[in-house]
Write an enzyme that holds these catalytic residues in place. Structure first.
Site, PDB file in Angstrom:
ATOM      1  N   TYR A  82      43.815 -29.522   6.542  1.00 30.29           N
ATOM      2  CA  TYR A  82      44.590 -28.549   6.959  1.00 30.29           C
ATOM      3  C   TYR A  82      45.974 -28.654   6.421  1.00 30.29           C
ATOM      4  O   TYR A  82      46.478 -29.974   6.228  1.00 30.29           O
ATOM      5  CB  TYR A  82      44.778 -28.735   8.366  1.00 30.29           C
ATOM      6  CG  TYR A  82      45.460 -27.529   8.877  1.00 30.29           C
ATOM      7  CD1 TYR A  82      45.156 -26.115   8.682  1.00 30.29           C
ATOM      8  CD2 TYR A  82      46.691 -27.611   9.603  1.00 30.29           C
ATOM      9  CE1 TYR A  82      46.014 -24.968   9.444  1.00 30.29           C
ATOM     10  CE2 TYR A  82      47.569 -26.579  10.201  1.00 30.29           C
ATOM     11  CZ  TYR A  82      47.271 -25.524   9.896  1.00 30.29           C
ATOM     12  OH  TYR A  82      47.958 -24.469  10.416  1.00 30.29           O
ATOM     13  N   ASP A 123      49.547 -34.210   1.022  1.00 29.34           N
ATOM     14  CA  ASP A 123      50.274 -33.547   2.260  1.00 29.34           C
ATOM     15  C   ASP A 123      50.380 -34.681   3.234  1.00 29.34           C
ATOM     16  O   ASP A 123      49.496 -34.979   3.911  1.00 29.34           O
ATOM     17  CB  ASP A 123      49.425 -32.470   2.650  1.00 29.34           C
ATOM     18  CG  ASP A 123      49.944 -31.724   3.714  1.00 29.34           C
ATOM     19  OD1 ASP A 123      50.908 -31.987   4.638  1.00 29.34           O
ATOM     20  OD2 ASP A 123      49.364 -30.581   4.176  1.00 29.34           O
ATOM     21  N   LYS A 128      56.546 -32.519  10.836  1.00 30.96           N
ATOM     22  CA  LYS A 128      56.025 -33.222  12.114  1.00 30.96           C
ATOM     23  C   LYS A 128      57.279 -34.561  12.406  1.00 30.96           C
ATOM     24  O   LYS A 128      58.539 -34.222  12.712  1.00 30.96           O
ATOM     25  CB  LYS A 128      54.539 -33.753  12.107  1.00 30.96           C
ATOM     26  CG  LYS A 128      53.884 -32.647  12.105  1.00 30.96           C
ATOM     27  CD  LYS A 128      52.323 -32.984  12.478  1.00 30.96           C
ATOM     28  CE  LYS A 128      51.679 -31.413  12.703  1.00 30.96           C
ATOM     29  NZ  LYS A 128      50.402 -31.336  11.533  1.00 30.96           N
TER      30      LYS A 128
END
Ligand SMILES: *Cc1c(COP(=O)(O)O)cnc(C)c1O
Length: 427
Positions: free
Chosen positions: A142, A238, A266
Site C-alpha cells: 500500500y 516507501d 507516520k
C-alpha cells in the site's frame, strides 16, 4: 448499547461509514469501532471509560508510546508562538538536517502532510527525473491513495491491463502502473524486460506491512537495486511504516540496501500529519522551485507539526538502544503467541520483524501476498473481538500490522499473552 455504539450511529449519518479513514470503521471485524477519548503510554481509553493495551499505535506514529512528555512539551511550546506562518522556519532546517544525518544516502528533504502526498510526489519526481512514465509496484503493498497507485494487478504479469482498485481512477492513469509480486524478483525482471527503457521507478515497502507483515526474502531488496541499476529505473523505498522504526536510518540501514528516493510518514510526525520525500541532492533539486517537477503545500513544514516530528526523531537518534528493546518486545510477543497457539491447537503463523508483527491464521509460512490471503479472516475477526473484550486493541483487520511501542513493557506483554491464551483456546 455503549457510548461508542451511540456515537457510531450518529457518525454514520454524518460521515461516510462513520469515519474519516475506512479501516477505522471495523468492518473487517464486524462491530462498531471504539471511540477513543485519550491515550497514554501503551494504553487507550474509550468513551465508556474502558482501557485497552494499544497495538495500533495510531497505525505506527506512536513508537514512543502515547502522550510522550518530550513530544507533548515540544508541541505545547510551539503552539504558543502561533499555528502556521506560510513562511520558512528554523525547525524545518533542523528537521531536514536531522533526517539527513539519520537516514543513509539522503542529502535533501521535502516535507509534506501525509504519506500519500509523499509517495505521490516521489513518483512524480521519479517520472520527471527519468523522463519515463511507467512505474512498478507490488501486489499487496500500500502506498496511500493517489490515483496511480490504486491498482489491482492485471491478468498477465507482463500486460499493462491492471484495473483501478477504486472507482474514480481512470484506466488511462493506471495503465502506466505495472504490478509485480513481492519477493519474486523474476516478476520484476520480466516487467523491466517487457518495457525496456520505460520504467521510471520501482516502488516497494521494504517490509510489506499492509498485508499483515511480510519481510523481504534474502536478496530481494538488493535484487531490486541491481535491476534498477541495470535499467535506469529509480528505486523508491516507501518507508512510511519502516522509516525510523526498523532502525534510526530505516530499511536502508537495517537491510544495507540503498534506495534512490525514500518516503516517510507516520513516525516522522510524532502523531501530527507529516510526510516527507528525500533523496540525493541531484534528484531533489529537480523539485520546484529548483527544478521542473512541481509540488507545493500550504501547510507543509507546519511549525507545530515540525516541533512534534523534531522531538520524536531527536529522541530516537539519542536513544539508539531503544531499537534493541523494541525488537526484544516484538520477539517476546511473537514467541508467546506461537506458544499460546500451539497450546490451543490453533494453526497460527506469526511474522515478526523488530517492532512489527502479524498473526496469520494459517499453518503455512507467509512470504507472499498470496500466502497472506490464505489466512482465515473469520478466525482473525473472532480473535480480534475476543482480545478487544479482554482490553487488548489489535489492528481491526488481518492485513494490517501490529505495532509495538517503547511504552509496551513486561506487564503489558504478560497481560496480552494471557488474553491470547484464553482467546485462542476458545476459537
Ligand atoms: C500509511 C501508509 C501510506 C499512506 O500514508 P497516509 O499518511 O495515510 O497518507 C503510504 N505508504 C505506506 C507504506 C503506508 O503504510
Amino acid at each position: 448499547m455503549g457510548r461508542s455504539e451511540e456515537l457510531f450511529e450518529q457518525a454514520c449519518r454524518l460521515l461516510p461509514g462513520g469515519v474519516n479513514s475506512p479501516v477505522r470503521a471495523y468492518r473487517a471485524v464486524g462491530m462498531a469501532p471504539r471511540f477513543i477519548t485519550r491515550a497514554d503510554g501503551a494504553y487507550l481509553w474509550d468513551e465508556d471509560g474502558r482501557r485497552y493495551i494499544d497495538y495500533v499505535c495510531s497505525w505506527g506514529p506512536m513508537i514512543l508510546g502515547h502522550n510522550h512528555p518530550v513530544i507533548r512539551e515540544a508541541v505545547e511550546r510551539a503552539v504558543k508562538d502561533g499555528l502556521s506562518f506560510g513562511a520558512p522556519t528554523r525547525r524545518e532546517v533542523e528537521i531536514a538536517r536531522l533526517i539527513t544525518e539519520m537516514v543513509p544516502h539522503v542529502e535533501m528533504v521535502r516535507m509534506v502532510n501525509s504519506g500519500t502526498e509523499a509517495v505521490m510526489s516521489a513518483v512524480r519526481l521519479a517520472r520527471g527525473a527519468t523522463g519515463r512514465d511507467k512505474i512498478i509496484k507490488f501486489e499487496g503493498c500500500y502506498h496511500g491513495h493517489s490515483d496511480c497507485l490504486l491498482v489491482n494487478a492485471g491478468s498477465s504479469a507482463l500486460a499493462d491491463d491492471g484495473r483501478p482498485s477504486s472507482a474514480g481512477v481512470p484506466q488511462d492513469i493506471v495503465r502506466h502502473t505495472l504490478t509485480a509480486r513481492f519477493n519474486d524478483l523474476a516478476s520484476v525482471e520480466a516487467l523491466i524486460d517487457a518495457w525496456p527503457g520505460q520504467i521510471a521507478c520501482v516502488i516497494v515497502e521494504p517490509v510489506a506491512a499492509n498485508m499483515g507483515v511480510v519481510g523481504p526474502a534474502p536478496g530481494f531488496l538488493q535484487g531490486l537495486r541491481d535491476l534498477c541499476d541495470r535499467s535506469g529505473a529509480l528505486l523508491i523505498f516507501d518507508e512510511v511504516i519502516t522509516g525510523f522504526r526498523l532502525a534510526p536510518g530505516g530499511a536502508q540501514q537495517y537491510f544495507g540496501v540503498r534506495a534512490d528516493l525514500v518516503t516517510f510518514g507516520k513516525i516522522i510526525g510524532g502523531g501530527m500529519p507529516v510526510g516527507a520525500y528525500c533523496g540525493s541532492r541531484a534528484l531533489m533539486e529537480q523539485v520546484a522551485p529548483c527544478g521542473p517537477v512541481y509540488q507545493a503545500g500550504t501547510l507543509s513544514g507546519n511549525p507545530v507539526a515540525m516541533a512534534a516530528g523534531l522531538a520524536q526523531l531527536g529522541y530516537l537518534r539519542d536513544h539508539p538502544d531503544l531499537y534493541d528493546r523494541l525488537a526484544e518486545t516484538g520477539r517476546q510477543l511473537a514467541d508467546g503467541l506461537r506458544a499460546a497457539a500451539k497450546e490451543a491447537g490453533t494453526a497460527v503463523t506469526i511474522n515478526q520483524i523488530g517492532s512489527l508483527l502479524a498473526p496469520f491464521f494459517t499453518p503455512d509460512a507467509v512470504t507472499t501476498f498470496t500466502d497472506a490471503k490464505g489466512s482465515d479472516l473469520g478466525r482473525y475477526a473472532r480473535y480480534f473481538r475476543g482480545m478487544l473484550e479482554r482490553g487488548i486493541a489489535l489492528a481491526p483487520a488481518q492485513f494490517e500490522a501490529m505495532f509495538v511501542s517503547a511504552a509496551h513493557g513486561q506487564m503489558e506483554i504478560g497481560a496480552t499473552l494471557a488474553a491470547a491464551r484464553e482467546v485462542l483456546r476458545a476459537l
